[in-house]
Design a protein around this motif. Structure first.
Motif, PDB file in Angstrom:
ATOM      1  N   ALA A  18      41.183  30.324  26.687  1.00 42.47           N
ATOM      2  CA  ALA A  18      40.570  31.656  26.677  1.00 42.47           C
ATOM      3  C   ALA A  18      40.084  32.047  28.066  1.00 42.47           C
ATOM      4  O   ALA A  18      40.328  33.165  28.546  1.00 42.47           O
ATOM      5  N   ILE A  19      39.389  31.127  28.734  1.00 41.47           N
ATOM      6  CA  ILE A  19      38.868  31.448  30.062  1.00 41.47           C
ATOM      7  C   ILE A  19      39.997  31.549  31.081  1.00 41.47           C
ATOM      8  O   ILE A  19      39.943  32.375  32.005  1.00 41.47           O
ATOM      9  N   THR A  46      43.471  37.940  34.454  1.00 45.62           N
ATOM     10  CA  THR A  46      43.325  39.410  34.463  1.00 45.62           C
ATOM     11  C   THR A  46      42.248  39.892  35.420  1.00 45.62           C
ATOM     12  O   THR A  46      42.012  41.098  35.516  1.00 45.62           O
ATOM     13  N   SER A  47      41.584  38.972  36.119  1.00 48.25           N
ATOM     14  CA  SER A  47      40.471  39.349  36.989  1.00 48.25           C
ATOM     15  C   SER A  47      40.910  39.348  38.454  1.00 48.25           C
ATOM     16  O   SER A  47      41.317  38.301  38.982  1.00 48.25           O
ATOM     17  N   SER A  48      40.801  40.479  39.098  1.00 50.77           N
ATOM     18  CA  SER A  48      41.171  40.555  40.511  1.00 50.77           C
ATOM     19  C   SER A  48      40.210  39.738  41.374  1.00 50.77           C
ATOM     20  O   SER A  48      40.589  39.250  42.451  1.00 50.77           O
ATOM     21  N   VAL A  86      39.020  24.695  32.742  1.00 54.30           N
ATOM     22  CA  VAL A  86      38.549  23.328  32.514  1.00 54.30           C
ATOM     23  C   VAL A  86      37.028  23.272  32.533  1.00 54.30           C
ATOM     24  O   VAL A  86      36.407  22.540  31.751  1.00 54.30           O
ATOM     25  N   ALA A  87      36.393  24.045  33.412  1.00 49.73           N
ATOM     26  CA  ALA A  87      34.928  24.095  33.439  1.00 49.73           C
ATOM     27  C   ALA A  87      34.387  24.606  32.102  1.00 49.73           C
ATOM     28  O   ALA A  87      33.402  24.081  31.566  1.00 49.73           O
ATOM     29  N   ALA A  88      35.031  25.621  31.531  1.00 51.04           N
ATOM     30  CA  ALA A  88      34.624  26.108  30.217  1.00 51.04           C
ATOM     31  C   ALA A  88      34.942  25.093  29.130  1.00 51.04           C
ATOM     32  O   ALA A  88      34.198  24.945  28.154  1.00 51.04           O
ATOM     33  N   SER A 137      42.318  30.119  37.899  1.00 47.03           N
ATOM     34  CA  SER A 137      42.193  30.327  36.458  1.00 47.03           C
ATOM     35  C   SER A 137      42.099  28.996  35.712  1.00 47.03           C
ATOM     36  O   SER A 137      41.291  28.843  34.786  1.00 47.03           O
ATOM     37  N   ALA A 138      42.931  28.014  36.089  1.00 53.24           N
ATOM     38  CA  ALA A 138      42.904  26.708  35.418  1.00 53.24           C
ATOM     39  C   ALA A 138      41.579  25.997  35.660  1.00 53.24           C
ATOM     40  O   ALA A 138      41.036  25.353  34.762  1.00 53.24           O
ATOM     41  N   THR A 139      41.044  26.100  36.873  1.00 54.84           N
ATOM     42  CA  THR A 139      39.771  25.458  37.185  1.00 54.84           C
ATOM     43  C   THR A 139      38.642  26.066  36.363  1.00 54.84           C
ATOM     44  O   THR A 139      37.783  25.345  35.824  1.00 54.84           O
TER      45      THR A 139
END
Length: 374
Positions: free
Chosen positions: A207-208, A214-216, A328-330, A323-325
């Protein structure tokens, strides 16, 4: 018909035993120079639970062998056995026609092939102590330690302990043997299954990660950081998730009556390494997913307009990394919601305690039956 029984612990040892049951009947006559027909049976039974020495496990295997009317019995366990600070690969009760193989001591590479070689060597030792085997020419029967095990497993030693229940022991050298033992323990933990078992952490990570794509702002962060800073952040996030898993699910073993100091260290190091491999697999899966999603969904012109310069694959890789980092934090937070049993399967101490409880319950049932029958 010669009947060989393989008594296996649950999980990975059972997989090894089932493999051996398929391949050994055709190979044993040739490998042992024995023209008899062999049959191999597998019994899932945690006989090693709660037992700390090879002699105790061999006695339990002997009881099962007599009860099942097997000619030979070998216990296949993932319990890490040690003697005089040396990892033990196998113990052989030549007079009782039983053996014991400790899978972790074989290492994490080619466990199926190595397990097959060790079982053949155990049977060779047992046959060497029988009158029937002595009738065969020595050069035809015995394959020998150096030709069978040493070339496969490296520096190991064959010993003849002065004990009634253990006729022959194979042990590894101390330094290289410990490294192989740890790799074997991690392999027995099957860390890649941890990823799919942690559904909550996986859902939160996905999800995160999707949000990050999608976040610039995330795009710009991924583009701005250098390679070494990315590496440090990745290691920090992986360590965070592993630490959170250990603390939230109480995976750290402590020295007690059943676990000595060195064994507790082995359990803890193997658990940490297992979690590290599992979480790394999760991160790499997210990274690949994000790269593919970014290439499919984000046009180069759009990405270039947000970053302010022309873009290539390296910039998509930076976007996927960010995005992957974040994912994983989430996922570290989501892992706290997982079922304890799912995560604790990665811990040796938990599985050992679980099997010990099963064995104790069986002992109580046997005592009740005997008292009721009396």
């Amino acid at each position: 018909m010669v009947r060989l029984g393989l008594i296996s612990d649950p999980d990975f040892p059972e997989e090894i035993a089932q493999y051996l049951a398929r391949v050994l009947p055709d190979q044993l006559p040739e490998q042992l120079n024995d023209d008899r027909e062999w049959s191999v049976e597998v019994l899932r039974d945690p006989v090693a639970a709660g037992r700390r020495s090879g002699g105790e496990i061999l006695r339990a295997a002997r009881e099962q062998s007599l009860h099942r009317e097997w000619d030979y019995a070998i216990c296949v366990t993932d319990l890490p056995l040690r003697f005089d600070n040396h990892p033990v690969l196998a113990d052989v009760g030549v007079e009782a026609c039983v053996g014991l193989m400790s899978l972790p001591a074989l290492g994490g590479v080619q466990p199926y092939r190595r397990a097959r070689q060790v079982v053949i060597q155990i049977l060779d030792e047992i046959l060497g102590a029988t009158e029937e085997s002595r009738e065969l020419p020595t050069q035809q029967r015995r394959r020998g330690l150096h030709s069978l095990l040493t070339e496969v497993l490296g520096p190991i030693r064959r010993e003849v302990p002065n004990r009634e229940e253990i006729g022959v022991r194979y042990r590894a050298t101390r330094k290289r043997g410990r490294l192989r033992l740890l790799s074997g323990m991690v392999r027995s933990n099957t860390p890649w299954r941890l990823v799919f078992g942690m559904s909550g952490a996986l859902a939160a990570s996905l999800a995160i990660s999707a949000f990050g794509l999608t976040s610039s702002t995330v795009w710009q962060i991924g583009d701005a950081l250098g390679a070494w800073r990315r590496g440090v952040i990745v290691l920090g996030v992986l360590a965070l998730m592993c630490t959170w898993l250990i603390l939230s699910h109480k995976l750290w073993d402590k020295r007690n009556q059943t676990v000595d100091r060195e064994q507790a260290v082995l359990y803890n190091v193997s658990t940490a390494a297992t979690l590290g491999v599992g979480v790394s697999c999760l991160y790499l899966s997210l990274l690949v997913f994000n790269i593919i999603a970014a290439l499919l969904l984000i046009e180069p012109e759009l990405l270039a307009s947000k970053l302010g310069h022309p873009v290539g694959f390296a910039h998509y890789l930076g976007l996927a990394w960010a995005s992957a980092t974040m994912g994983v934090a989430a996922g570290a937070l989501g892992s706290g919601l997982e079922n304890d049993a799912t995560v604790r399967q990665a811990a040796y101490g938990y599985r050992e305690a679980q099997r010990r409880r099963i064995e104790q319950e069986r002992e109580k049932q046997r005592e009740q039956q005997e008292s009721g029958g009396g």
